[in-house]
Design a protein around this motif. Structure first.
Motif, PDB file in Angstrom:
ATOM      1  N   PHE A  54       0.858  -1.182   0.000  1.00 26.89           N
ATOM      2  CA  PHE A  54       0.000   0.000   0.000  1.00 26.89           C
ATOM      3  C   PHE A  54       0.895   1.233   0.000  1.00 26.89           C
ATOM      4  N   VAL A  55       0.793   2.059  -1.030  1.00 26.76           N
ATOM      5  CA  VAL A  55       1.499   3.334  -1.031  1.00 26.76           C
ATOM      6  C   VAL A  55       0.499   4.357  -0.526  1.00 26.76           C
ATOM      7  N   THR A  56       0.688   4.750   0.718  1.00 22.97           N
ATOM      8  CA  THR A  56      -0.252   5.640   1.401  1.00 22.97           C
ATOM      9  C   THR A  56       0.454   6.965   1.690  1.00 22.97           C
ATOM     10  N   TYR A  57       0.818   7.636   0.629  1.00 25.98           N
ATOM     11  CA  TYR A  57       1.604   8.861   0.741  1.00 25.98           C
ATOM     12  C   TYR A  57       0.794   9.995   1.363  1.00 25.98           C
ATOM     13  N   SER A  58      -0.464  10.111   0.984  1.00 27.75           N
ATOM     14  CA  SER A  58      -1.298  11.175   1.539  1.00 27.75           C
ATOM     15  C   SER A  58      -2.037  10.682   2.778  1.00 27.75           C
ATOM     16  N   ASN A  59      -2.484  11.635   3.574  1.00 25.21           N
ATOM     17  CA  ASN A  59      -3.295  11.277   4.743  1.00 25.21           C
ATOM     18  C   ASN A  59      -4.587  10.596   4.310  1.00 25.21           C
ATOM     19  N   MET A  65      -7.322   3.608   2.318  1.00 24.40           N
ATOM     20  CA  MET A  65      -6.776   2.317   1.918  1.00 24.40           C
ATOM     21  C   MET A  65      -6.581   1.351   3.083  1.00 24.40           C
ATOM     22  N   ILE A  66      -6.122   1.884   4.227  1.00 20.98           N
ATOM     23  CA  ILE A  66      -5.786   0.960   5.323  1.00 20.98           C
ATOM     24  C   ILE A  66      -6.459   1.310   6.641  1.00 20.98           C
ATOM     25  N   ALA A  91      -2.615  -2.544   7.364  1.00 23.51           N
ATOM     26  CA  ALA A  91      -2.086  -3.352   6.258  1.00 23.51           C
ATOM     27  C   ALA A  91      -2.386  -4.827   6.474  1.00 23.51           C
ATOM     28  N   LEU A  92      -2.274  -5.291   7.713  1.00 21.32           N
ATOM     29  CA  LEU A  92      -2.625  -6.688   7.997  1.00 21.32           C
ATOM     30  C   LEU A  92      -4.114  -6.919   7.822  1.00 21.32           C
ATOM     31  N   ALA A  93      -4.917  -5.998   8.314  1.00 25.81           N
ATOM     32  CA  ALA A  93      -6.371  -6.153   8.248  1.00 25.81           C
ATOM     33  C   ALA A  93      -6.875  -6.172   6.806  1.00 25.81           C
ATOM     34  N   LYS A  94      -6.211  -5.445   5.910  1.00 26.69           N
ATOM     35  CA  LYS A  94      -6.658  -5.332   4.522  1.00 26.69           C
ATOM     36  C   LYS A  94      -5.925  -6.280   3.579  1.00 26.69           C
ATOM     37  N   SER A  95      -5.214  -7.257   4.145  1.00 25.74           N
ATOM     38  CA  SER A  95      -4.434  -8.173   3.305  1.00 25.74           C
ATOM     39  C   SER A  95      -4.546  -9.600   3.817  1.00 25.74           C
ATOM     40  N   PHE A 123       8.458   3.553  12.350  1.00 29.28           N
ATOM     41  CA  PHE A 123       8.211   2.229  11.780  1.00 29.28           C
ATOM     42  C   PHE A 123       7.187   1.500  12.646  1.00 29.28           C
ATOM     43  N   GLY A 124       6.260   0.829  12.011  1.00 26.95           N
ATOM     44  CA  GLY A 124       5.363  -0.092  12.689  1.00 26.95           C
ATOM     45  C   GLY A 124       5.541  -1.453  12.052  1.00 26.95           C
ATOM     46  N   VAL A 125       5.687  -2.473  12.863  1.00 22.55           N
ATOM     47  CA  VAL A 125       5.834  -3.840  12.362  1.00 22.55           C
ATOM     48  C   VAL A 125       4.884  -4.714  13.154  1.00 22.55           C
ATOM     49  N   MET A 126       4.182  -5.570  12.432  1.00 21.81           N
ATOM     50  CA  MET A 126       3.204  -6.413  13.109  1.00 21.81           C
ATOM     51  C   MET A 126       3.181  -7.793  12.484  1.00 21.81           C
ATOM     52  N   ARG A 127       3.079  -8.778  13.349  1.00 21.30           N
ATOM     53  CA  ARG A 127       2.878 -10.164  12.919  1.00 21.30           C
ATOM     54  C   ARG A 127       1.472 -10.551  13.350  1.00 21.30           C
ATOM     55  N   ARG A 128       0.731 -11.162  12.440  1.00 25.06           N
ATOM     56  CA  ARG A 128      -0.655 -11.527  12.732  1.00 25.06           C
ATOM     57  C   ARG A 128      -0.717 -12.304  14.041  1.00 25.06           C
ATOM     58  N   GLY A 129      -1.645 -11.901  14.912  1.00 28.96           N
ATOM     59  CA  GLY A 129      -1.805 -12.553  16.200  1.00 28.96           C
ATOM     60  C   GLY A 129      -0.939 -11.969  17.300  1.00 28.96           C
TER      61      GLY A 129
END
Length: 165
Positions: A54-59, A65-66, A91-95, A123-129
């Protein structure tokens, strides 16, 4: 333009790790404009791992998108811990991915302030669960390409750590 060729070894190792563990990746990128997904997809076999970017350049893109709350962005600003974490979760929720990385920052040379200088990246990093993890760096004394390159390198590192975790 940022030459990402030096990051291909790091990207290849991440792709191989994710293939071995059966993990898929999604990216949510603001200041890198898709470069993280770009360097990953330079690697043959990446289609087994890269779900989407997801390229979410704008607010507005972050919200539409996410699912990042417009109120959150207005309250804390797009370049913040809270928004980076919300981007990763979105990003996880939409993928269909297992891992997500999100980046939001100020690549410069303009746009900085005393509170949010050029080179600041969240940076945000997430693993499902699991709960999302946050990191912040100030890539000072670099031009725009240098900030973006350093951001991609750090994002790949954080994704590898999440994949191993």
């Amino acid at each position: 333009m940022t030459d990402l060729t030096p990051l291909e070894g790091q990207a290849r190792a991440l792709i191989e790790l994710c293939i071995a563990r059966g993990l898929k990746i999604a990216t949510a990128e603001s200041c890198t404009g898709g470069l993280i997904a770009g360097v990953l997809t330079e690697i043959s076999g990446s289609s087994a791992v890269v779900d989407r970017g997801f390229v979410t350049y704008s607010n507005e893109a972050k919200t539409e998108m996410i699912g990042v709350s417009a109120e959150l962005i207005q309250r804390v600003g797009a370049v913040s811990q809270e928004v980076a974490l919300a981007m990763a979760a979105g990003a996880l929720a939409k993928s269909g991915a297992d891992l997500a990385v999100a980046v939001t920052g100020i690549a410069g040379p303009t746009g900085g302030s005393p509170d949010k200088p050029v080179g600041l990246v969240h940076f945000g990093v997430m693993r499902r669960g699991s709960s999302a993890q946050h990191a912040v760096h100030v890539f000072a004394d670099r031009d725009r390409s240098g900030v973006r390159f350093a951001t991609v390198a750090e994002a790949l590192k954080l994704l590898a750590e999440a994949a191993e975790g």
